[in-house]
Design an enzyme around this catalytic site. Structure first.
Site, PDB file in Angstrom:
ATOM      1  CB  SER A 101      -0.910   0.011   1.230  1.00 18.60           C
ATOM      2  OG  SER A 101      -1.716  -1.143   1.237  1.00 18.60           O
TER       3      SER A 101
HETATM    4  N1  SAM Z   1      -0.287  -5.255   4.245  1.00 20.07           N
HETATM    5  C1  SAM Z   1       0.469  -5.530   3.058  1.00 20.07           C
HETATM    6  C2  SAM Z   1       1.832  -4.948   3.094  1.00 20.07           C
HETATM    7  O1  SAM Z   1       2.195  -4.293   4.097  1.00 20.07           O
HETATM    8  O2  SAM Z   1       2.563  -5.178   2.125  1.00 20.07           O
HETATM    9  C3  SAM Z   1      -0.245  -5.145   1.781  1.00 20.07           C
HETATM   10  C4  SAM Z   1      -1.395  -6.003   1.540  1.00 20.07           C
HETATM   11  S1  SAM Z   1      -2.031  -6.137  -0.072  1.00 20.07           S
HETATM   12  C5  SAM Z   1      -2.748  -4.561  -0.341  1.00 20.07           C
HETATM   13  C6  SAM Z   1      -3.408  -7.216   0.316  1.00 20.07           C
HETATM   14  C7  SAM Z   1      -2.997  -8.634   0.647  1.00 20.07           C
HETATM   15  O3  SAM Z   1      -4.137  -9.332   1.138  1.00 20.07           O
HETATM   16  C8  SAM Z   1      -2.504  -9.415  -0.554  1.00 20.07           C
HETATM   17  O4  SAM Z   1      -1.221  -9.901  -0.302  1.00 20.07           O
HETATM   18  C9  SAM Z   1      -3.516 -10.547  -0.696  1.00 20.07           C
HETATM   19  O5  SAM Z   1      -2.982 -11.751  -1.162  1.00 20.07           O
HETATM   20  C10 SAM Z   1      -4.010 -10.663   0.738  1.00 20.07           C
HETATM   21  N2  SAM Z   1      -5.306 -11.332   0.903  1.00 20.07           N
HETATM   22  C11 SAM Z   1      -6.434 -11.243   0.149  1.00 20.07           C
HETATM   23  N3  SAM Z   1      -7.413 -12.023   0.668  1.00 20.07           N
HETATM   24  C12 SAM Z   1      -6.889 -12.606   1.782  1.00 20.07           C
HETATM   25  C13 SAM Z   1      -7.406 -13.506   2.766  1.00 20.07           C
HETATM   26  N4  SAM Z   1      -8.658 -13.986   2.722  1.00 20.07           N
HETATM   27  N5  SAM Z   1      -6.599 -13.888   3.775  1.00 20.07           N
HETATM   28  C14 SAM Z   1      -5.322 -13.441   3.851  1.00 20.07           C
HETATM   29  N6  SAM Z   1      -4.774 -12.592   2.958  1.00 20.07           N
HETATM   30  C15 SAM Z   1      -5.551 -12.173   1.947  1.00 20.07           C
END
Ligand code: SAM
Length: 219
Positions: free
Chosen positions: A64
């Site tokens: 993000s």
């Molecule tokens: N917080 C992260 C960082 O600091 O880099 C950025 C996160 S990115 C915007 C969103 C993440 O949520 C992705 O890596 C995606 O694979 C994960 N995601 C989506 N659905 C999910 C779920 N049900 N459980 C765990 N992770 C999930």
């Protein structure tokens, strides 16, 4: 760009976020300065890590934008000793910032195995030892370490996942983007009252990748 230059640019980004009133607290500023974003992206993106925009990480996901991460951390108002779950580890950056603020263990759950490995490598290289990255569907939370003082979800859900509210302590907070699949949601702060009911504050429009899982979007 060498490490010194990267850090100088990163410090300027932090100063800009403070000047804009996005970073408000000393604890968020300190965490940002301790854990620069360039430590959590692939080498080819390091030179852009100070730019206030999302960047690609493996598996078609994103790290993000710095302002978004700061906004969520300011809303969370974390304190040392709090038990926190992050849903959506991605690069591990936000989890590292959380760990720096709570000064203890943080649980972060990610559904894509490649990103679990990516985050673990980044955290190790950054010297962060108290983030526990779990492979799984975070839309169901992570019951073994619940209840949580705060749950921060960094992916967009169609609605507030019930298990996440259930896994909050009374007085705890869930921060989650809720809205449409295609990059438009509202950032909700869901506060669980002592009697188990919830109060919702809307912090406005945001754009996150989808939360995919049993209590999120279906693949
Ligand atoms: N917080 C992260 C960082 O600091 O880099 C950025 C996160 S990115 C915007 C969103 C993440 O949520 C992705 O890596 C995606 O694979 C994960 N995601 C989506 N659905 C999910 C779920 N049900 N459980 C765990 N992770 C999930």
């Amino acid at each position: 760009m060498d490490e010194k230059e990267l850090y100088e640019k990163w410090k300027r980004t932090v100063e800009m976020l403070k000047a804009e009133g996005i970073i408000k607290s000393e604890k968020v500023e300190r965490a940002f300065l301790k854990c620069p974003r360039y430590l959590f992206v692939e080498d080819r993106y390091k030179k852009y890590a100070h730019v206030d925009e999302p960047l690609p990480i493996p598996a078609g996901q994103t790290i993000s934008a710095p302002h978004m991460v700061a906004i969520m951390l300011e809303i969370a108002d974390l304190k040392p000793g709090m038990n926190v779950l992050e849903v959506g580890t991605g690069s591990g950056w936000n989890a590292a910032l959380i760990a720096e603020i709570v000064k203890g263990d943080v649980y972060s759950i990610e559904r894509i195995p490649e990103l679990v490995e990516f985050a673990k490598r980044n955290l190790e290289r950054a010297g962060v030892k108290n983030v526990h990255v779990i492979l799984g569907d975070g839309s169901k939370g992570f019951p073994p370490k619940s209840p949580y003082d705060a749950i921060i979800v960094t992916a967009g859900a169609p609605e507030i996942p019930k298990p996440l509210v259930e896994q909050l302590k009374p007085g705890g907070k869930l921060i989650i983007p809720v809205g449409s699949y295609h990059l438009w949601q509202e950032l909700l702060e869901v506060i669980k009252r002592e009697d188990g009911s919830i109060k919702i504050k809307n912090h406005g429009g945001v754009a996150f990748v989808p939360l995919i899982g049993e209590h999120g979007w279906r693949e």
